[in-house]
Motif scaffolding. Sequence first.
Motif, PDB file in Angstrom:
ATOM      1  N   LEU A  35     -25.810  25.361   7.122  1.00  0.00           N
ATOM      2  CA  LEU A  35     -25.408  25.659   8.492  1.00  0.00           C
ATOM      3  C   LEU A  35     -24.472  24.592   9.053  1.00  0.00           C
ATOM      4  N   ASN A  36     -24.742  23.344   8.751  1.00  0.00           N
ATOM      5  CA  ASN A  36     -23.907  22.284   9.311  1.00  0.00           C
ATOM      6  C   ASN A  36     -22.479  22.313   8.765  1.00  0.00           C
ATOM      7  N   LEU A  37     -22.274  22.949   7.636  1.00  0.00           N
ATOM      8  CA  LEU A  37     -20.915  23.135   7.137  1.00  0.00           C
ATOM      9  C   LEU A  37     -20.158  24.174   7.954  1.00  0.00           C
ATOM     10  N   GLN A  38     -20.898  25.003   8.715  1.00  0.00           N
ATOM     11  CA  GLN A  38     -20.278  26.119   9.427  1.00  0.00           C
ATOM     12  C   GLN A  38     -20.280  25.969  10.952  1.00  0.00           C
ATOM     13  N   ILE A  39     -21.286  25.291  11.506  1.00  0.00           N
ATOM     14  CA  ILE A  39     -21.438  25.315  12.963  1.00  0.00           C
ATOM     15  C   ILE A  39     -20.994  24.036  13.650  1.00  0.00           C
ATOM     16  N   THR A  40     -20.758  22.967  12.903  1.00  0.00           N
ATOM     17  CA  THR A  40     -20.255  21.741  13.524  1.00  0.00           C
ATOM     18  C   THR A  40     -18.772  21.929  13.856  1.00  0.00           C
ATOM     19  N   TYR A  43     -22.160  22.623  17.264  1.00  0.00           N
ATOM     20  CA  TYR A  43     -23.608  22.647  17.086  1.00  0.00           C
ATOM     21  C   TYR A  43     -23.990  21.743  15.923  1.00  0.00           C
ATOM     22  N   ARG A  44     -25.281  21.430  15.882  1.00  0.00           N
ATOM     23  CA  ARG A  44     -25.817  20.661  14.762  1.00  0.00           C
ATOM     24  C   ARG A  44     -27.204  21.193  14.427  1.00  0.00           C
ATOM     25  N   ALA A  45     -27.445  21.425  13.138  1.00  0.00           N
ATOM     26  CA  ALA A  45     -28.769  21.853  12.676  1.00  0.00           C
ATOM     27  C   ALA A  45     -29.574  20.619  12.286  1.00  0.00           C
ATOM     28  N   ALA A  46     -30.753  20.459  12.877  1.00  0.00           N
ATOM     29  CA  ALA A  46     -31.591  19.282  12.627  1.00  0.00           C
ATOM     30  C   ALA A  46     -32.985  19.725  12.201  1.00  0.00           C
ATOM     31  N   VAL A  47     -33.554  19.012  11.232  1.00  0.00           N
ATOM     32  CA  VAL A  47     -34.916  19.289  10.778  1.00  0.00           C
ATOM     33  C   VAL A  47     -35.896  18.604  11.727  1.00  0.00           C
ATOM     34  N   GLU A  48     -36.815  19.376  12.276  1.00  0.00           N
ATOM     35  CA  GLU A  48     -37.873  18.858  13.137  1.00  0.00           C
ATOM     36  C   GLU A  48     -39.219  19.135  12.483  1.00  0.00           C
ATOM     37  N   LYS A  49     -40.285  18.577  13.025  1.00  0.00           N
ATOM     38  CA  LYS A  49     -41.604  18.800  12.437  1.00  0.00           C
ATOM     39  C   LYS A  49     -42.676  18.862  13.512  1.00  0.00           C
ATOM     40  N   THR A  98     -48.177  18.733   8.083  1.00  0.00           N
ATOM     41  CA  THR A  98     -46.832  18.605   8.626  1.00  0.00           C
ATOM     42  C   THR A  98     -46.033  19.847   8.252  1.00  0.00           C
ATOM     43  N   GLU A  99     -45.487  20.521   9.248  1.00  0.00           N
ATOM     44  CA  GLU A  99     -44.664  21.708   9.016  1.00  0.00           C
ATOM     45  C   GLU A  99     -43.268  21.464   9.585  1.00  0.00           C
ATOM     46  N   ARG A 100     -42.256  21.717   8.775  1.00  0.00           N
ATOM     47  CA  ARG A 100     -40.877  21.472   9.195  1.00  0.00           C
ATOM     48  C   ARG A 100     -40.179  22.777   9.568  1.00  0.00           C
ATOM     49  N   TYR A 101     -39.281  22.671  10.519  1.00  0.00           N
ATOM     50  CA  TYR A 101     -38.502  23.812  10.975  1.00  0.00           C
ATOM     51  C   TYR A 101     -37.141  23.298  11.405  1.00  0.00           C
ATOM     52  N   LEU A 102     -36.229  24.208  11.744  1.00  0.00           N
ATOM     53  CA  LEU A 102     -34.880  23.828  12.140  1.00  0.00           C
ATOM     54  C   LEU A 102     -34.659  24.061  13.629  1.00  0.00           C
ATOM     55  N   GLU A 103     -33.938  23.151  14.242  1.00  0.00           N
ATOM     56  CA  GLU A 103     -33.432  23.347  15.596  1.00  0.00           C
ATOM     57  C   GLU A 103     -31.913  23.316  15.546  1.00  0.00           C
ATOM     58  N   ILE A 104     -31.280  24.317  16.133  1.00  0.00           N
ATOM     59  CA  ILE A 104     -29.831  24.341  16.274  1.00  0.00           C
ATOM     60  C   ILE A 104     -29.519  23.852  17.686  1.00  0.00           C
ATOM     61  N   ARG A 105     -28.914  22.690  17.782  1.00  0.00           N
ATOM     62  CA  ARG A 105     -28.649  22.053  19.077  1.00  0.00           C
ATOM     63  C   ARG A 105     -27.154  22.093  19.405  1.00  0.00           C
ATOM     64  N   PRO A 202     -23.320  33.270  23.337  1.00  0.00           N
ATOM     65  CA  PRO A 202     -22.425  34.437  23.354  1.00  0.00           C
ATOM     66  C   PRO A 202     -20.964  34.024  23.176  1.00  0.00           C
ATOM     67  N   GLY A 203     -20.244  34.766  22.344  1.00  0.00           N
ATOM     68  CA  GLY A 203     -18.834  34.498  22.112  1.00  0.00           C
ATOM     69  C   GLY A 203     -18.557  33.609  20.916  1.00  0.00           C
ATOM     70  N   ASP A 204     -19.564  32.913  20.400  1.00  0.00           N
ATOM     71  CA  ASP A 204     -19.362  32.050  19.236  1.00  0.00           C
ATOM     72  C   ASP A 204     -19.551  32.839  17.941  1.00  0.00           C
ATOM     73  N   ILE A 205     -18.823  32.457  16.919  1.00  0.00           N
ATOM     74  CA  ILE A 205     -18.967  33.102  15.610  1.00  0.00           C
ATOM     75  C   ILE A 205     -20.315  32.733  15.013  1.00  0.00           C
ATOM     76  N   GLU A 206     -21.076  33.742  14.633  1.00  0.00           N
ATOM     77  CA  GLU A 206     -22.421  33.514  14.105  1.00  0.00           C
ATOM     78  C   GLU A 206     -22.401  33.476  12.580  1.00  0.00           C
TER      79      GLU A 206
END
Length: 252
Positions: A35-40, A43-49, A98-105, A202-206
């Motif tokens: 994702l970070n290759l596409q949305i930066t 945006y930034r995709a970060a691993v949270e827990k 511990t469970e990890r997930y992604l946040e798109i900020r 809205p309006g951003d390429i997904e």
Amino acid sequence: MANRPAFPGMNPYLENPALWPEVHYGLIGALMRTLNLQITPKYRAAVEKRVYMDAILVGIPDASVFEKTTSVNPKATRQTAVLSKPERVSVPMTEEVTERYLEIREVETDRVVTVVELLSPKNKRTGEGRNQYLQKRQSLLSSQTHLVEIDLLRIGNPMPVKGGRQSDYQILVSRANERPAAERYPFDLKVPIPSFLLPLRPGDIEPVIDLFSLLSQIYAEAALDLAIDYTIPPVPPLSQDEMAWMETLETD
């Protein structure tokens, strides 16, 4: 070990609870990198827990015979007392999970736009893991944050949704501006894993999420072929029909 069957979609051997934590970790990391290759840079995709204590059961070994001496005299004869064999039971213990997930900020505001969750076995069975996840899920569904929920596990209780057909697996895309409606992608073992769009503002390429390619990538990177024995049935087990179907597949 036998060669891997060429599954068209999900590889059921990856669902083994002993292997799933490694698959979960690898897939979350692969999603972040892709994702970070596409949305930066917007945006930034970060691993949270999230971390919580959950109950597990620890088995008590059988004990039926022990030896004792009937005298303090070192020359005393030893006697063997044979006890009635007890039932084998388990006692509840606790472990830190511990469970990890992604946040798109959004970089400019640091606002969480989208959360990507990959379900674990603990999320799908009764207990603290499910309670913790359902609480967070409801909080997200009541917010302005998009939720992507990926369920690649046949076992356990699926997350609640209204409507839709029963399926082995599912991907849920809940867009904040469309709730309570949501996009659901149900799929079964015998079909390809569907690709889907990651919701942003809205309006951003997904970006398109191709889970099958990501799973193939982490399978190779983690050398999972060395951890799986394809000569034995997968865990959790398949039905007789599914086992017969698997035997017809070509091998990689």
